[in-house]
Design an enzyme around this catalytic site. Structure first.
Site, PDB file in Angstrom:
ATOM      1  N   GLU A 118      71.446  94.233 -14.381  1.00 33.98           N
ATOM      2  CA  GLU A 118      72.537  94.157 -15.369  1.00 33.98           C
ATOM      3  C   GLU A 118      72.022  94.462 -16.780  1.00 33.98           C
ATOM      4  O   GLU A 118      72.679  95.158 -17.554  1.00 33.98           O
ATOM      5  CB  GLU A 118      73.198  92.768 -15.351  1.00 33.98           C
ATOM      6  CG  GLU A 118      73.920  92.425 -14.050  1.00 33.98           C
ATOM      7  CD  GLU A 118      75.020  93.418 -13.705  1.00 33.98           C
ATOM      8  OE1 GLU A 118      75.678  93.913 -14.624  1.00 33.98           O
ATOM      9  OE2 GLU A 118      75.183  93.725 -12.514  1.00 33.98           O
ATOM     10  N   ASP A 133      68.857 100.241 -11.514  1.00 30.59           N
ATOM     11  CA  ASP A 133      67.931  99.821 -10.455  1.00 30.59           C
ATOM     12  C   ASP A 133      66.483 100.114 -10.860  1.00 30.59           C
ATOM     13  O   ASP A 133      65.597  99.276 -10.686  1.00 30.59           O
ATOM     14  CB  ASP A 133      68.236 100.567  -9.146  1.00 30.59           C
ATOM     15  CG  ASP A 133      69.399  99.934  -8.377  1.00 30.59           C
ATOM     16  OD1 ASP A 133      69.900  98.879  -8.827  1.00 30.59           O
ATOM     17  OD2 ASP A 133      69.793 100.497  -7.333  1.00 30.59           O
TER      18      ASP A 133
HETATM   19 ZN   LIG Z   1      75.158  98.020 -11.693  1.00 27.96          ZN
END
Ligand SMILES: [Zn+2]
Length: 424
Positions: free
Chosen positions: A279, A366
Site C-alpha cells: 500500500e 509489489d
Molecule cells: Zn495494490
C-alpha cells in the site's frame, strides 16, 4: 437520417451487453475446464474442497452478473424508447416549474429511483450469493440502515453540489461546463479530505491498532519508508463481510492506514507488514496522484460531452424531448439524463486500457514491497492466503482477466515477484 440516433444508441447498448455476456461465458467455460483438479501451480496452497468452492463461487457470481446485465439492457431500452423519460420530465416541470431547485430535485429523484430499482439485486448478492459461500455477516437491519445513511450523505453533499452545477449553467453561459467540471473536482478533493473523518465513521468503527509487536512493526515500516502517518487503525469490516482488505486514506496530517479486522486475523505479522508495504508502494510511486489526474480528465470529458449533447436539437427530438436553446438548467436536464444512461456503453470499451494501467501499478507496488521487505516470501504468502480466503478465481480466462481485472492474477504476481528476486 431519421432514426439514426436511436439505431446508434441501440447498437451501443447491445454491443456492450453482448461483449459482457460473451466474456462471461468464455470465462465460465475456462473455469469449468480446470474444475476437476487443482492446477499444478496451486497444489501446495489450496486443498481440493476449497478449490472446488472457489470454482462454484466464481460460477455463481458469473451467472448472477449475467442476470444483472440482461436486466440492465431491458431497462435501458425501455427507458430510452418508451417515451417515459420525456413524459415524466414534462409532468414534473408542469407541476414544480423549471427553477434550478426543481431541476436538481428531478435529477436527484431520478438517481434515487435508479438505486431503488437495483436494490433487489444488491439484496440478493449480499443475502443469497455471499451468504451461501459464508462471506455475508451483514444483518438485514445493518443493510437497511446503510441504505438510509447513504441517502442522507447523498442528500447533504450530492444535492447541494447538483444545485451549484445547475446554477453555474445560468451564471456562466456557454463555458458553464468548464466551471462545473472545476467545481466538481474541487468537491471531490474536499470529499477525499473529509471522508475519513466524517463519512467513513458513519458506517464503520475505527479503533487504533492496539499496543504490541504488530503495531511496532508497522510503525517501524512507515518510518523506514518515510511514509508520514499518525495512526494505524483497525476497521470492523467483519460487521458486513468476511472478505478482507487494507487501504490508506486522507492527505497529510489526516492520513491514516486502515486494516480490516478480517485481515489482521487472517495474516501473520510479516504478511501484514508486506501488505502494508504494498500500500505504501502505491503512495511512493505516486499512483494516487496519477489516478487523480485521470479522474480529473474524466470529469472534464464528461461535462464536455453533456455540453455537446445539449446543443444537438435532433437528439432531443429523437428521444422525445422538447428542445430549447439557451443556458437554463431545464434545457440541459435531458442531455444530462441521456449522458447518464449512455456514457457507460462507451466508457466500457476503455476499461481494458484503464485496467492494464492499474495492473502496472500493482506490479510496481509489489516490487516496492519486495524491496522494502528485502524478501518476496511474506507478500507471496499473504497473496496466497487472501486468494484462498476470498475464494478468488484461480483460473480466469486471459481475455476475461485482461478486460476486467484491476489486479494481476495470483500467478502473474507471484511470477513477477520471483523475477525481481532473481534480478536482484
Ligand atoms: Zn495494490
Amino acid at each position: 437520417m431519421a432514426f439514426l440516433p436511436s439505431i446508434i444508441a441501440l447498437v451501443l447498448i447491445l454491443a456492450r451487453a453482448i461483449a459482457e455476456l460473451w466474456l462471461s461465458r468464455l470465462n465460465q467455460r475456462h473455469v469449468r475446464a480446470h474444475a476437476n483438479q487443482v492446477p499444478l501451480a496451486f497444489r501446495e496452497m489450496i486443498d481440493n474442497t476449497t478449490y472446488r468452492r472457489s470454482v462454484d463461487y466464481t460460477l455463481a457470481k458469473s451467472r448472477f452478473g449475467e442476470a444483472v446485465t440482461l436486466f440492465d439492457v431491458v431497462l435501458l431500452i425501455a427507458l430510452l424508447f418508451s417515451g417515459v423519460l420525456p413524459w415524466t420530465f414534462e409532468k414534473f416541470t408542469a407541476t414544480f416549474g423549471a427553477s434550478v431547485l426543481a431541476m436538481a430535485s428531478f435529477l436527484f429523484a431520478a438517481g434515487v429511483v435508479a438505486s431503488v430499482v437495483s436494490l433487489p439485486f444488491a439484496w440478493y448478492a449480499q443475502f443469497k450469493l455471499e451468504d451461501r459461500f459464508g462471506f455475508n455477516t451483514t444483518t438485514l437491519k445493518t443493510w437497511i440502515v446503510d441504505r438510509f445513511k447513504g441517502l442522507l450523505v447523498a442528500l447533504s453533499l450530492g444535492f447541494p453540489l447538483l444545485v451549484l452545477v445547475l446554477k453555474l449553467i445560468e451564471w456562466t453561459g456557454s463555458y458553464w461546463w468548464i466551471w462545473a467540471a472545476a467545481v466538481v473536482i474541487v468537491f471531490q478533493l474536499l470529499l477525499m479530505l473529509i471522508a475519513p473523518a466524517v463519512i467513513m465513521p458513519l458506517f464503520n468503527k475505527f479503533t487504533p491498532l492496539p499496543e504490541g509487536s504488530l503495531r511496532e512493526r508497522l510503525f517501524a515500516l512507515a518510518r523506514r519508508t518515510d511514509f508520514p502517518t499518525r495512526s494505524i487503525e483497525v476497521m470492523d469490516g467483519s460487521k458486513r463481510s468476511r472478505h478482507s482488505n487494507a487501504f490508506f486514506t486522507g492527505f497529510g496530517r489526516l492520513r491514516k492506514i486502515v486494516l480490516f479486522d478480517t485481515l489482521t486475523t487472517q495474516l501473520a505479522e510479516p504478511e501484514l507488514e508486506s501488505v502494508l508495504a504494498h500500500e505504501i508502494g502505491h503512495y511512493k510511486k505516486r499512483h494516487v496522484v496519477k489516478l487523480l489526474g485521470v479522474s480529473i480528465f474524466g470529469v472534464f470529458i464528461g461535462f464536455a460531452a453533456v455540453a455537446w449533447l445539449a446543443r444537438q436539437e435532433w437528439l432531443y427530438r429523437e428521444f422525445g424531448f422538447a428542445y430549447h436553446a439557451g443556458f437554463a438548467a431545464a434545457n440541459l436536464v435531458p442531455a444530462m439524463l441521456l449522458f447518464a444512461l449512455l456514457a457507460g456503453t462507451i466508457s466500457f470499451w476503455f476499461s481494458p486500457l484503464v485496467h492494464l494501467w492499474s495492473r502496472r501499478f500493482e506490479y510496481e507496488a509489489d516490487a516496492f514491497a519486495r524491496a522494502t521487505m528485502d524478501d518476496a516470501q511474506p507478500l507471496i504468502q499473504a497473496l496466497r492466503k487472501l486468494t484462498e480466503k476470498n475464494l478468488s478465481n484461480l483460473t480466469p480466462h486471459p481475455l476475461f482477466s485482461g478486460f476486467y481485472y484491476s489486479h494481476p492474477t495470483l500467478l502473474e504476481r507471484e511470477r513477477a515477484l520471483q523475477r525481481t528476486l532473481l534480478a536482484k
